[in-house]
Write a protein that holds these residues in place. Structure first.
Motif, mmCIF file in Angstrom:
data_model
loop_
_atom_site.group_PDB
_atom_site.id
_atom_site.type_symbol
_atom_site.label_atom_id
_atom_site.label_comp_id
_atom_site.label_asym_id
_atom_site.label_seq_id
_atom_site.Cartn_x
_atom_site.Cartn_y
_atom_site.Cartn_z
ATOM 1 N N ASP A 450 -14.152 -5.766 24.111
ATOM 2 C CA ASP A 450 -12.832 -5.180 24.337
ATOM 3 C C ASP A 450 -11.788 -5.705 23.352
ATOM 4 N N GLY A 451 -12.169 -6.704 22.543
ATOM 5 C CA GLY A 451 -11.264 -7.201 21.514
ATOM 6 C C GLY A 451 -10.349 -8.321 21.929
ATOM 7 N N ALA A 452 -10.474 -8.822 23.166
ATOM 8 C CA ALA A 452 -9.578 -9.880 23.634
ATOM 9 C C ALA A 452 -10.028 -11.259 23.182
ATOM 10 N N SER A 466 -3.663 -7.639 23.292
ATOM 11 C CA SER A 466 -3.415 -7.386 24.712
ATOM 12 C C SER A 466 -4.676 -6.829 25.364
ATOM 13 N N TRP A 467 -4.817 -7.121 26.635
ATOM 14 C CA TRP A 467 -6.011 -6.690 27.359
ATOM 15 C C TRP A 467 -5.613 -6.351 28.790
ATOM 16 N N ALA A 468 -6.105 -5.221 29.288
ATOM 17 C CA ALA A 468 -5.776 -4.768 30.639
ATOM 18 C C ALA A 468 -6.988 -4.894 31.544
ATOM 19 N N ARG A 473 -11.559 0.564 38.063
ATOM 20 C CA ARG A 473 -12.937 0.826 37.638
ATOM 21 C C ARG A 473 -13.894 -0.159 38.286
ATOM 22 N N TYR A 474 -13.543 -1.439 38.290
ATOM 23 C CA TYR A 474 -14.442 -2.434 38.874
ATOM 24 C C TYR A 474 -14.640 -2.183 40.364
#
Length: 752
Positions: A450-452, A466-468, A473-474
Motif C-alpha cells: 500500500d506504500g506506507a 498517507s494511509w487509510a 472492507r476488513y
C-alpha cells in the motif's frame, strides 16, 4: 500435464465475434499450438476450444486473461504452449509466480518434456540464484518460476524485478486467488505483482489462473491484476472500449465426474481415527488424509503406522528434503497416503490420486473444494470423504484470530517506524507492537504494497505516505469468513447434493445434482469401526505427555523498552525441559483441555481424570531417557512442588499443585506470587510484549525462598497453560535466583 481428447468439447459461453478470428495466421498458430501440446501430453492430445481461446488471447492478441477452471482442466498447458509460441516469435522469457515448491518441481519437469528450459528462484535453491539470474540475462531460460515471497525481498525487488519486468514476454500468476483477501488463502506477497504489472512493457500479455475462486474473489483478482473490471467475474470475455478486445475472463464448470463426495458423522476423535485405520485400505489407490493442525498430522501418522499402514506425515514443519521424499513416495504409490496439513495443497500434481479424506473440516467451501480437487483428475473414480469433528470450530477461531489487526495496532506500528532513525527489524518491532510475529509480518507486507512502509536491508522503514485503514472492507472480509464457516456446517449436514452445494458456493452457474455423492446415491461407507481399532485409538489419543521446551534466548529489542535482558538466558537461571499433559491442538487430550482452559470456562478443582493422566506423565518422565534432566546434565528427583499465581484459574492451579504433591509425597513449598502491581494485563501476542508484561509481575515470597533453600534440590513448577512460554521462564529465573537447584515445569497444556 493433462492430455485432452482428440475431439474437444465445446468451450464456455461468451465466444467473441471478432472478424479476424478465422484468419490464416490464427489457424497456423492453432496448428503450431497443438504440436507443442503433443510434446507435452502425448501424440493424441489436442487443445480444447477454451484452452485455445486463452492461448490465442495471449499469443495473437497480446491481451490479459483470467482463467478460473477446475483442477485438471489444463491451465499449465495454456502457459507452456503460449510460452513456446511467444519464444518462437522472439519474446522474452515467461515469468511464473508460483506459491509452492511442489508446484515448481512439477512444472519444471513438465516444461522439460516440451523442450522448454525452466529454472526457479525460491527459498530452497539460494545457492543457485546468481547462476539462474545470469542464465536469464543471457537468454538461456524460457520460463522462470518465482515464489511470491521473492517479490518483496529487497535485493530481488530492487535489482532483479525491474529487469524481469522490462524483458518478460509473458507474466503468469498461478493460484491467483491468493492475491485476494476475500479468498481462503490470502498471501500479501502476491500484492507486489501490482508493481510488476505497472512496469511491464506495453503489450506484454498476462495470464492469471486459479481453480478455486467464487465470483467475489474472481472480480477482486481481475481488478487488482488489471485483467478485468470489478464486475468481470463472469464466464466468457468481458466488454471493453479500448479497441483491443479487453480482458478475457474464462470461467468454466467445476464438476468432476470421477469425484464422489461423502460425509461420515462419527462421535469423537477416537472413532474417526479407528474408522480410518479400519477402512484406509478400502479406499481406491493412494491419496491424502488432511488434518487441520500439525500436531494432528503427527498423531494420525503415528497411529496409522502402528496399525500397519504405510503413511508419511507432511506439514509446514517438514524439512524440504523430507517433503520431496514424501511427495515422490506418494507419486510412485510407495505409500498409501500422506497425512498432511494444507501445506500439501496447491501445486501437488498426481492425476491418479484416488482419495482425499479430511479428519476435520476446513473453514471454507472454497478451501475444501481446492483440496478435494487434487483427486480424480486422471482416474475413473476417486473418493472425497469428510469426517468433521466438534473441535473443528475452535481451530477455525484460532486461524480467524490472525486476521488483519485493528487500526490502533497498525497506527502504533507506523508511529514506531516513523520515529526510528534507521530501519527496524521485525524482531525489534515486537518489543513495541503487541502483535504475534506471523500477524505482524503479514500486516507489514500489506502496508508495504500500500506504500506506507518499505522493506529494506536491515528491516522496515516508514515512507511518510498517507494511509487509510479500510475498516469497512476488513469487516466485510470477516463477515465473509463467518458465512464460509456456516456453509461448511451446512455442507456436513447434507441438505442436498454435496457437489451441487460446493459448486453453488463457488458461483458455478451450471451447478446441478451430481447423482454420485452420498446424498444423491446413498452412503458408500459404513460408520462402523472394530472394537480392536477403537480401543487402540482411545489408547493412542489418551496417552498423555508432551515435552515443554524451555526458552533459551531473550527476545530481541528489550533494551529499547527499558528491560536489560538480551542474548542467551544464563544456564543457571533456565528451566529444564518440562512436560505437559497435551497440546491444545491435539485431537486426543487437546479436545478435553480446550474445554477446561477455554476463555470464560468456570474455575474449579482439577478433575480426577486429569490428575490421573498427570501422574502417568510424571511416571513416564521419570522413567524416560535421562530421567529428571537438569540444566547442564545430571538428573535429580524433584524435592517439592511450587505453583504459579493465576488470576483466571486459581482453584485449578492450586488444586493441581496440591494433588501432584500428595500423589508424589512431596511438600507443597509455596507459590510464585504476583508483585505489588498485580497480575499482568494484556500483551500475550508476542514474546517481547509478553516478557515486557511479565518482567516485574512476580515475586518469590520470603517463606518460599526459605523453603527452597531448605529443600536442597529441583522443584516441580506447576501451572495451567504455557502459551508463549515466558511465564514459566520468568518464574523459573526467580526460583533459581532464590535458591532452587533446578526447575521442572509441569503444565496441563501447551498452546502449539
Amino acid at each position: 500435464m493433462d492430455a485432452h481428447p482428440t475431439t474437444p468439447p465445446p468451450g464456455p459461453s461468451g465466444s467473441s465475434d471478432r472478424s479476424d478470428r478465422t484468419s490464416p495466421d490464427r489457424a497456423a498458430v492453432r496448428e503450431r499450438a497443438d504440436e507443442v501440446l503433443r510434446r507435452l501430453a502425448g501424440d493424441r492430445a489436442r487443445l480444447r476450444e477454451d484452452q485455445w481461446r486463452a492461448i490465442e488471447a495471449l499469443v495473437v492478441d497480446r491481451r490479459r486473461a483470467l482463467v478460473v477452471q477446475r483442477t485438471g482442466w489444463g491451465k499449465s498447458a495454456v502457459y507452456f504452449v503460449a510460452t513456446a509460441l511467444l519464444r518462437e516469435r522472439g519474446s522474452g522469457p515467461t515469468v511464473i509466480v508460483s506459491p509452492l515448491l511442489a508446484l515448481m518441481r512439477n512444472q519444471i519437469d513438465s516444461a522439460a518434456r516440451a523442450g522448454i528450459r525452466a529454472r526457479t528462484i525460491n527459498s530452497a535453491n539460494i545457492d543457485e540464484w546468481d547462476t539462474v539470474q545470469a542464465e536469464v540475462a543471457a537468454g538461456e531460460v524460457d520460463v522462470l518460476l518465482v515464489s511470491p515471497e521473492r517479490l518483496n525481498n529487497p535485493d530481488f525487488r530492487d535489482q532483479v524485478l525491474p529487469k524481469l519486468a522490462a524483458s518478460t514476454g509473458l507474466l503468469v500468476v498461478d493460484e491467483a486467488h491468493c492475491i485476494s483477501d476475500w479468498g481462503h488463502d490470502f498471501r500479501p506477497d502476491y500484492r507486489r505483482l501490482r508493481t510488476m504489472l505497472a512496469e511491464l512493457t506495453p503489450g506484454v500479455p498476462v495470464l492469471a489462473t486459479t481453480a478455486t475462486a467464487n465470483a467475489r474473489v474472481t472480480a477482486d483478482v481481475a481488478e487488482q491484476l488489471g485483467t478485468g473490471t470489478p464486475g468481470g467475474g463472469t464466464t466468457g470475455e468481458s466488454a471493453s472500449d479500448d479497441g483491443d478486445g479487453g480482458a478475457l475472463v474464462l470461467r468454466g464448470p467445476l464438476d468432476r465426474e470421477s469425484l464422489t463426495l461423502g460425509v461420515l458423522q462419527l462421535p469423537d476423535p477416537a472413532h474417526r481415527l479407528a474408522w480410518l485405520a479400519d477402512h484406509l485400505d478400502e479406499l481406491p489407490g493412494s491419496g491424502i488424509v488432511y488434518t487441520l493442525t500439525v500436531a494432528a498430522a503427527d498423531e494420525v501418522t503415528a497411529f496409522l503406522r502402528q496399525r500397519g499402514h504405510t503413511v508419511a506425515s507432511y506439514s509446514g514443519r517438514t524439512e524440504d528434503a523430507e517433503r520431496r521424499a514424501a511427495e515422490a513416495d506418494l507419486l510412485d504409490n510407495r505409500v498409501k497416503a500422506l497425512v498432511a496439513t494444507s501445506a500439501l495443497g496447491m501445486g501437488f500434481d498426481k492425476p491418479d490420486l484416488g482419495f482425499v479424506v479430511h479428519l476435520g473440516s476446513p473453514s471454507s467451501p472454497i478451501a475444501y473444494y481446492q483440496q478435494v480437487g487434487r483427486a480424480g483428475r486422471g482416474v475413473d473414480r476417486a473418493e472425497a470423504l469428510l469426517l468433521p469433528g466438534r473441535e473443528d470450530e475452535a481451530i477455525w477461531r484460532y486461524f480467524a484470530s490472525l486476521a488483519f489487526p485493528p487500526e490502533e495496532q497498525v497506527r502504533r506500528t507506523l508511529d514506531v517506524l516513523a520515529q526510528a532513525d534507521r530501519p527496524v527489524s521485525t524482531a525489534a518491532l515486537e518489543s513495541r507492537v503487541d502483535l504475534r510475529r506471523t500477524r505482524l509480518e503479514t500486516m507489514l507486507k500489506v502496508l508495504d504494497v500500500d506504500g506506507a512502509v518499505r522493506r529494506v536491508r536491515g528491516g522496515w522503514t516508514a515512507t511518510g505516505r498517507s494511509w487509510a485503514y479500510d475498516a469497512e472492507r476488513y469487516a466485510r472480509v470477516a463477515e465473509a469468513r463467518e458465512s464460509e464457516q456456516q456453509a461448511m456446517r451446512e455442507y456436513a449436514a447434507a441438505g442436498g447434493c454435496r457437489m451441487e452445494f460446493l459448486r453453488r458456493r463457488l458461483d458455478d452457474e451450471q451447478a446441478a445434482p451430481c447423482g454420485r455423492c452420498d446424498v444423491c446415491a446413498g452412503p458408500r461407507h459404513s460408520p462402523e469401526v472394530s472394537a480392536e481399532a477403537l480401543e487402540a485409538a482411545r489408547a493412542a489419543l489418551g496417552r498423555p505427555g508432551v515435552e515443554v521446551e524451555p526458552r533459551r534466548m531473550w527476545p530481541t529489542g528489550m533494551e529499547a523498552v527499558g528491560i536489560a535482558l538480551k542474548g542467551r538466558i544464563a544456564p543457571e537461571e533456565q528451566a529444564s525441559t518440562g512436560r505437559a499433559l497435551g497440546r491444545l491442538s491435539d485431537i486426543g487430550w487437546g479436545t478435553r483441555l480446550r474445554a477446561l482452559l477455554a476463555p470464560g470456562a468456570p474455575d474449579g478443582p482439577v478433575p480426577g481424570e486429569v490428575v490421573d493422566a498427570m501422574v502417568t506423565v510424571l511416571a513416564d518422565w521419570a522413567r524416560g531417557p535421562g530421567g529428571w534432566a537438569a540444566p547442564g546434565g545430571g538428573a535429580a528427583r524433584p524435592v517439592g512442588v511450587v505453583t504459579v499465581a493465576s488470576a483466571t484459574r486459581p482453584q485449578l492451579v492450586e488444586s493441581l499443585g496440591a494433588r501432584i504433591a500428595g500423589v508424589g509425597r512431596l511438600p507443597l513449598l509455596g507459590r510464585v506470587e504476583y508483585g505489588p502491581a498485580g497480575p499482568p494485563r494484556g500483551a500475550r501476542s508476542n514474546s517481547a510484549q509478553r516478557l515486557r508484561a511479565l518482567h516485574d509481575a512476580f515475586v518469590v515470597p520470603p517463606e518460599l525462598a526459605s523453603a527452597l533453600a531448605a529443600a536442597g534440590g529441583p522443584v516441580l513448577l506447576v501451572d495451567d497453560l504455557s502459551d508463549t512460554g515466558w511465564t514459566i521462564t520468568v518464574a523459573a529465573r526467580l526460583l533459581r535466583r532464590a535458591g532452587a537447584e533446578g526447575v521442572l515445569p509441569l503444565v496441563l497444556a501447551v498452546q502449539a
